[in-house]
Design a protein around this motif. Structure first.
Motif, PDB file in Angstrom:
ATOM      1  N   LEU A   1      39.504  19.436  61.108  1.00  0.00           N
ATOM      2  CA  LEU A   1      40.198  20.578  60.509  1.00  0.00           C
ATOM      3  C   LEU A   1      40.640  20.176  59.115  1.00  0.00           C
ATOM      4  CD1 LEU A   1      41.400  23.425  61.191  1.00  0.00           C
ATOM      5  CD2 LEU A   1      43.478  22.216  61.840  1.00  0.00           C
ATOM      6  N   ASN A   2      40.431  21.041  58.137  1.00  0.00           N
ATOM      7  CA  ASN A   2      40.797  20.727  56.764  1.00  0.00           C
ATOM      8  C   ASN A   2      42.311  20.620  56.625  1.00  0.00           C
ATOM      9  OD1 ASN A   2      40.048  20.207  54.072  1.00  0.00           O
ATOM     10  ND2 ASN A   2      40.590  22.292  53.485  1.00  0.00           N
ATOM     11  N   PHE A   3      42.788  19.600  55.869  1.00  0.00           N
ATOM     12  CA  PHE A   3      44.227  19.447  55.700  1.00  0.00           C
ATOM     13  C   PHE A   3      44.726  20.425  54.640  1.00  0.00           C
ATOM     14  CE2 PHE A   3      42.966  17.050  52.029  1.00  0.00           C
ATOM     15  CZ  PHE A   3      44.058  17.045  51.180  1.00  0.00           C
ATOM     16  N   GLY A   4      46.024  20.687  54.686  1.00  0.00           N
ATOM     17  CA  GLY A   4      46.654  21.616  53.761  1.00  0.00           C
ATOM     18  C   GLY A   4      47.424  22.679  54.530  1.00  0.00           C
ATOM     19  N   VAL A   5      47.659  23.799  53.886  1.00  0.00           N
ATOM     20  CA  VAL A   5      48.410  24.894  54.494  1.00  0.00           C
ATOM     21  C   VAL A   5      47.457  26.040  54.783  1.00  0.00           C
ATOM     22  CG1 VAL A   5      50.335  26.501  54.217  1.00  0.00           C
ATOM     23  CG2 VAL A   5      50.505  24.192  53.278  1.00  0.00           C
ATOM     24  N   ALA A   6      47.442  26.483  56.038  1.00  0.00           N
ATOM     25  CA  ALA A   6      46.569  27.585  56.443  1.00  0.00           C
ATOM     26  C   ALA A   6      47.087  28.905  55.877  1.00  0.00           C
ATOM     27  CB  ALA A   6      46.503  27.660  57.967  1.00  0.00           C
ATOM     28  N   ALA A   7      46.260  29.938  55.913  1.00  0.00           N
ATOM     29  CA  ALA A   7      46.657  31.259  55.427  1.00  0.00           C
ATOM     30  C   ALA A   7      47.857  31.800  56.192  1.00  0.00           C
ATOM     31  CB  ALA A   7      45.481  32.230  55.531  1.00  0.00           C
ATOM     32  N   THR A   8      48.042  31.341  57.419  1.00  0.00           N
ATOM     33  CA  THR A   8      49.180  31.772  58.243  1.00  0.00           C
ATOM     34  C   THR A   8      50.464  31.046  57.868  1.00  0.00           C
ATOM     35  OG1 THR A   8      48.663  30.108  59.902  1.00  0.00           O
ATOM     36  CG2 THR A   8      47.680  32.285  60.205  1.00  0.00           C
TER      37      THR A   8
ATOM     38  N   THR B   1      50.830  27.736  58.357  1.00  0.00           N
ATOM     39  CA  THR B   1      50.931  26.514  59.164  1.00  0.00           C
ATOM     40  C   THR B   1      50.444  25.321  58.364  1.00  0.00           C
ATOM     41  OG1 THR B   1      50.508  27.811  61.161  1.00  0.00           O
ATOM     42  CG2 THR B   1      50.225  25.422  61.320  1.00  0.00           C
ATOM     43  N   PRO B   2      51.284  24.290  58.209  1.00  0.00           N
ATOM     44  CA  PRO B   2      50.843  23.089  57.487  1.00  0.00           C
ATOM     45  C   PRO B   2      50.061  22.153  58.405  1.00  0.00           C
ATOM     46  CG  PRO B   2      53.148  22.871  58.077  1.00  0.00           C
ATOM     47  CD  PRO B   2      52.709  24.233  58.563  1.00  0.00           C
ATOM     48  N   TYR B   3      49.009  21.550  57.881  1.00  0.00           N
ATOM     49  CA  TYR B   3      48.226  20.563  58.620  1.00  0.00           C
ATOM     50  C   TYR B   3      48.194  19.287  57.800  1.00  0.00           C
ATOM     51  CZ  TYR B   3      46.798  24.376  61.622  1.00  0.00           C
ATOM     52  OH  TYR B   3      46.810  25.431  62.501  1.00  0.00           O
TER      53      TYR B   3
END
Length: 196
Positions: A64-71, A73-75
């Motif tokens: 899964l790509n790191f960063g912040v999703a459009a929702t 949610t931070p990854y």
């Protein structure tokens, strides 16, 4: 393999590790013999940072790509969120009903008024659901409110507690459809230079 970067991860559809690649199964790898790969990964996937480091473990996981999703949610990089099974708590289980239909044979009244006999034609006012598969007469317990104690209903223990007959909710699978293949990380390629 000159067209791959050190640390690049690829999926291959064969069941062996190609030369210059390491299976992404979380295994420990010697720093001494894999210094280039260690310079890129460090111990972000595990290891002691003195004698070994771990490669990513993609067994049972998807990248899964790191960063912040459009929702929103931070990854975080190298994090491992998610789980293969989920156990619902009592508060997560929605209030619901299980509906079944029953018919009384030649009954002038409604509801289940008697037990079926073991052989022959059921008497008037007998539930057609009350005969077990082995033709032995069985009482049907039907509730419009939960029972006040454990009882047998249609051959199944019905409990006032949440979950199985021990009061424990069993986990259920939480996996999307999948196709099993293998991920490998490159350990013999071009060093990925940082941009200026």
């Amino acid at each position: 393999m000159a067209d791959a970067f050190y640390g690049e991860i690829r999926m291959f559809p064969f069941g062996y590790t190609p030369l210059g690649w390491i299976a992404c199964n979380g295994q420990p790898v010697s720093i001494n013999t894999n210094q280039v790969l260690y310079s890129l990964l460090g111990i972000r996937f595990g290891g002691d940072g003195r004698t070994y480091f771990n490669v990513p473990n993609l067994n049972g996981r998807i990248p899964l790509n790191f960063g912040v999703a459009a929702t929103g949610t931070p990854y975080a990089f190298a994090a491992t969120p998610g789980q293969e099974t989920v156990t619902l708590s009592y508060s997560q289980a929605p209030i619901h009903n299980h509906v079944f239909n029953a018919k009384s044979s030649s009954s002038s009244s409604t509801g289940m008024t008697a037990q079926a006999t073991t052989t022959g034609t059921p008497p008037t006012g007998t539930s057609l659901m009350s005969r077990a598969l082995n033709s032995a007469a069985k009482v049907i317990n039907a509730f419009d409110t939960p029972p006040s104690s454990d009882v047998v209903q249609l051959g199944v223990m019905v409990s006032t507690t949440y979950g199985n007959n021990m009061g424990i909710a069993d986990p259920h699978p939480n996996l999307q459809p999948y196709l099993v293949m293998a991920y490998y990380i490159c350990n013999d390629g071009t060093y990925p230079e940082r941009p200026n």
